[in-house]
Design a protein around this motif. Structure first.
Motif, PDB file in Angstrom:
ATOM      1  N   LEU A  71       0.827  -1.202   0.000  1.00 24.33           N
ATOM      2  CA  LEU A  71       0.000   0.000   0.000  1.00 24.33           C
ATOM      3  C   LEU A  71       0.866   1.259   0.000  1.00 24.33           C
ATOM      4  N   VAL A  72       1.932   1.266   0.805  1.00 26.83           N
ATOM      5  CA  VAL A  72       2.857   2.407   0.840  1.00 26.83           C
ATOM      6  C   VAL A  72       3.454   2.622  -0.549  1.00 26.83           C
ATOM      7  N   HIS A  73       3.912   1.547  -1.183  1.00 22.45           N
ATOM      8  CA  HIS A  73       4.501   1.652  -2.523  1.00 22.45           C
ATOM      9  C   HIS A  73       3.492   2.241  -3.514  1.00 22.45           C
ATOM     10  N   LYS A  74       2.268   1.788  -3.437  1.00 24.77           N
ATOM     11  CA  LYS A  74       1.224   2.259  -4.355  1.00 24.77           C
ATOM     12  C   LYS A  74       1.005   3.768  -4.192  1.00 24.77           C
ATOM     13  N   ILE A  75       0.941   4.222  -2.948  1.00 28.27           N
ATOM     14  CA  ILE A  75       0.727   5.650  -2.676  1.00 28.27           C
ATOM     15  C   ILE A  75       1.913   6.473  -3.157  1.00 28.27           C
ATOM     16  N   VAL A  76       3.135   6.043  -2.828  1.00 29.54           N
ATOM     17  CA  VAL A  76       4.336   6.774  -3.231  1.00 29.54           C
ATOM     18  C   VAL A  76       4.430   6.825  -4.753  1.00 29.54           C
ATOM     19  N   ASP A  77       4.158   5.710  -5.418  1.00 30.04           N
ATOM     20  CA  ASP A  77       4.209   5.684  -6.880  1.00 30.04           C
ATOM     21  C   ASP A  77       3.185   6.622  -7.497  1.00 30.04           C
ATOM     22  N   ALA A  78       2.015   6.732  -6.897  1.00 27.23           N
ATOM     23  CA  ALA A  78       0.984   7.633  -7.413  1.00 27.23           C
ATOM     24  C   ALA A  78       1.475   9.079  -7.378  1.00 27.23           C
ATOM     25  N   TYR A  79       2.138   9.477  -6.316  1.00 26.73           N
ATOM     26  CA  TYR A  79       2.652  10.840  -6.216  1.00 26.73           C
ATOM     27  C   TYR A  79       3.862  11.042  -7.109  1.00 26.73           C
ATOM     28  N   LYS A  80       4.648  10.000  -7.298  1.00 28.10           N
ATOM     29  CA  LYS A  80       5.803  10.089  -8.189  1.00 28.10           C
ATOM     30  C   LYS A  80       5.315  10.395  -9.603  1.00 28.10           C
ATOM     31  N   ASN A  81       4.285   9.686 -10.040  1.00 26.58           N
ATOM     32  CA  ASN A  81       3.735   9.904 -11.377  1.00 26.58           C
ATOM     33  C   ASN A  81       3.105  11.293 -11.491  1.00 26.58           C
ATOM     34  N   GLU A  82       2.480  11.746 -10.414  1.00 22.97           N
ATOM     35  CA  GLU A  82       1.893  13.086 -10.407  1.00 22.97           C
ATOM     36  C   GLU A  82       2.983  14.136 -10.616  1.00 22.97           C
ATOM     37  N   GLY A  83       4.124  13.940  -9.971  1.00 23.30           N
ATOM     38  CA  GLY A  83       5.255  14.861 -10.115  1.00 23.30           C
ATOM     39  C   GLY A  83       5.778  14.889 -11.539  1.00 23.30           C
ATOM     40  N   LYS A  84       5.835  13.731 -12.189  1.00 27.90           N
ATOM     41  CA  LYS A  84       6.290  13.672 -13.582  1.00 27.90           C
ATOM     42  C   LYS A  84       5.322  14.418 -14.491  1.00 27.90           C
ATOM     43  N   ASP A  85       4.020  14.270 -14.237  1.00 34.78           N
ATOM     44  CA  ASP A  85       3.016  14.967 -15.038  1.00 34.78           C
ATOM     45  C   ASP A  85       3.160  16.487 -14.893  1.00 34.78           C
ATOM     46  N   LYS A  86       3.424  16.960 -13.689  1.00 36.52           N
ATOM     47  CA  LYS A  86       3.602  18.397 -13.464  1.00 36.52           C
ATOM     48  C   LYS A  86       4.813  18.911 -14.235  1.00 36.52           C
ATOM     49  N   GLU A  87       5.908  18.135 -14.230  1.00 31.11           N
ATOM     50  CA  GLU A  87       7.116  18.532 -14.956  1.00 31.11           C
ATOM     51  C   GLU A  87       6.842  18.624 -16.460  1.00 31.11           C
ATOM     52  N   LYS A  88       6.096  17.656 -17.000  1.00 30.21           N
ATOM     53  CA  LYS A  88       5.760  17.678 -18.432  1.00 30.21           C
ATOM     54  C   LYS A  88       4.960  18.927 -18.775  1.00 30.21           C
ATOM     55  N   HIS A  89       3.994  19.283 -17.902  1.00 27.51           N
ATOM     56  CA  HIS A  89       3.180  20.477 -18.145  1.00 27.51           C
ATOM     57  C   HIS A  89       4.032  21.740 -18.095  1.00 27.51           C
ATOM     58  N   LYS A  90       4.983  21.805 -17.176  1.00 31.42           N
ATOM     59  CA  LYS A  90       5.874  22.965 -17.083  1.00 31.42           C
ATOM     60  C   LYS A  90       6.697  23.104 -18.355  1.00 31.42           C
ATOM     61  N   GLU A  91       7.219  21.966 -18.859  1.00 28.03           N
ATOM     62  CA  GLU A  91       8.021  21.996 -20.077  1.00 28.03           C
ATOM     63  C   GLU A  91       7.187  22.445 -21.271  1.00 28.03           C
ATOM     64  N   LYS A  92       5.951  21.969 -21.377  1.00 30.00           N
ATOM     65  CA  LYS A  92       5.067  22.376 -22.473  1.00 30.00           C
ATOM     66  C   LYS A  92       4.772  23.870 -22.387  1.00 30.00           C
ATOM     67  N   ASP A  93       4.539  24.372 -21.163  1.00 33.53           N
ATOM     68  CA  ASP A  93       4.277  25.802 -20.984  1.00 33.53           C
ATOM     69  C   ASP A  93       5.483  26.638 -21.404  1.00 33.53           C
ATOM     70  N   LYS A  94       6.690  26.182 -21.088  1.00 33.58           N
ATOM     71  CA  LYS A  94       7.915  26.893 -21.475  1.00 33.58           C
ATOM     72  C   LYS A  94       8.040  26.930 -22.986  1.00 33.58           C
ATOM     73  N   GLU A  95       7.740  25.801 -23.649  1.00 32.82           N
ATOM     74  CA  GLU A  95       7.816  25.735 -25.103  1.00 32.82           C
ATOM     75  C   GLU A  95       6.816  26.693 -25.743  1.00 32.82           C
ATOM     76  N   LYS A  96       5.606  26.773 -25.192  1.00 30.25           N
ATOM     77  CA  LYS A  96       4.583  27.681 -25.702  1.00 30.25           C
ATOM     78  C   LYS A  96       5.044  29.123 -25.547  1.00 30.25           C
ATOM     79  N   ASP A  97       5.669  29.436 -24.386  1.00 31.17           N
ATOM     80  CA  ASP A  97       6.162  30.793 -24.156  1.00 31.17           C
ATOM     81  C   ASP A  97       7.246  31.155 -25.150  1.00 31.17           C
ATOM     82  N   LYS A  98       8.103  30.208 -25.492  1.00 35.05           N
ATOM     83  CA  LYS A  98       9.191  30.459 -26.461  1.00 35.05           C
ATOM     84  C   LYS A  98       8.630  30.732 -27.851  1.00 35.05           C
TER      85      LYS A  98
END
Length: 196
Positions: A167-194
């Motif tokens: 259960l701990v692994h499942k919860i930690v992995d869920a937040y890990k994936n959430e963090g990756k999604d946030k990073e992807k969105h930040k990169e897309k926003d930077k590309e749009k700004d450029k």
């Protein structure tokens, strides 16, 4: 069962690394802390760096981090502990981005541990009637019953610990994936700004 040292009972004065190690080894008899282990946690950014320029660079904050880590070590890898700490403290060496303080996290964990232990004692994990039925089905010699009962109790605890770890692994992995999604969105926003 060892109960967690209350936060207010952690040493107030700054410590040398050797004193930190002695403190931990006195409190966690089954853990063997060494200078290298603590320094590796610092290098891996699992715990904060000692305070610069101080001979006694290890503070109450470091002890709180290491005590919490000591409860996590039997269940999680160093990388997983790092991820769990980042959920509440973001960058480990930057106190300004902490969502809650280490003191608050420590006190919350102490209360959760106390409540969990009390709840564990009150719950009927070890149904004696069920165990007796199991032992009847395997037709044990009388002198083997106590040993097999001990075995069943240990296996029950292992099954519960295993379920908890998954259960701990499942919860930690869920937040890990959430963090990756946030990073992807930040990169897309930077590309749009450029592009603008």
């Amino acid at each position: 069962m060892n109960s967690i040292v209350p936060y207010d009972d952690l040493p107030e004065y700054d410590l040398f690394l050797s004193q930190v190690i002695d403190y931990l080894n006195d409190r966690f008899e089954n853990e063997k802390y060494t200078k290298n282990i603590v320094q590796n946690y610092i290098k891996s950014e699992v715990i904060s760096k000692p305070e610069d320029g101080k001979k006694r660079g290890y503070t109450k904050l470091h002890l709180a981090q290491l005590v919490l880590l000591s409860y996590m070590r039997p269940i999680l890898t160093t990388e997983e502990i790092n991820k769990v700490f980042r959920l509440a403290f973001n960058e480990i060496n930057d106190r300004s981005d902490d969502i809650i303080s280490w003191e608050k996290a420590y006190k919350i964990f102490a209360k959760i541990q106390e409540d969990s232990f009390q709840s564990f004692l009150e719950r009927e994990y070890f149904n004696e009637q069920k165990f007796n039925e199991i032992m009847k089905d395997i037709h044990l010699k009388e002198n083997d019953e106590e040993r097999i009962l001990g075995f069943l109790v240990v296996m029950t605890l292992i099954a519960q610990a295993s379920a908890t770890k998954k259960l701990v692994h499942k919860i930690v992995d869920a937040y890990k994936n959430e963090g990756k999604d946030k990073e992807k969105h930040k990169e897309k926003d930077k590309e749009k700004d450029k592009e603008k």
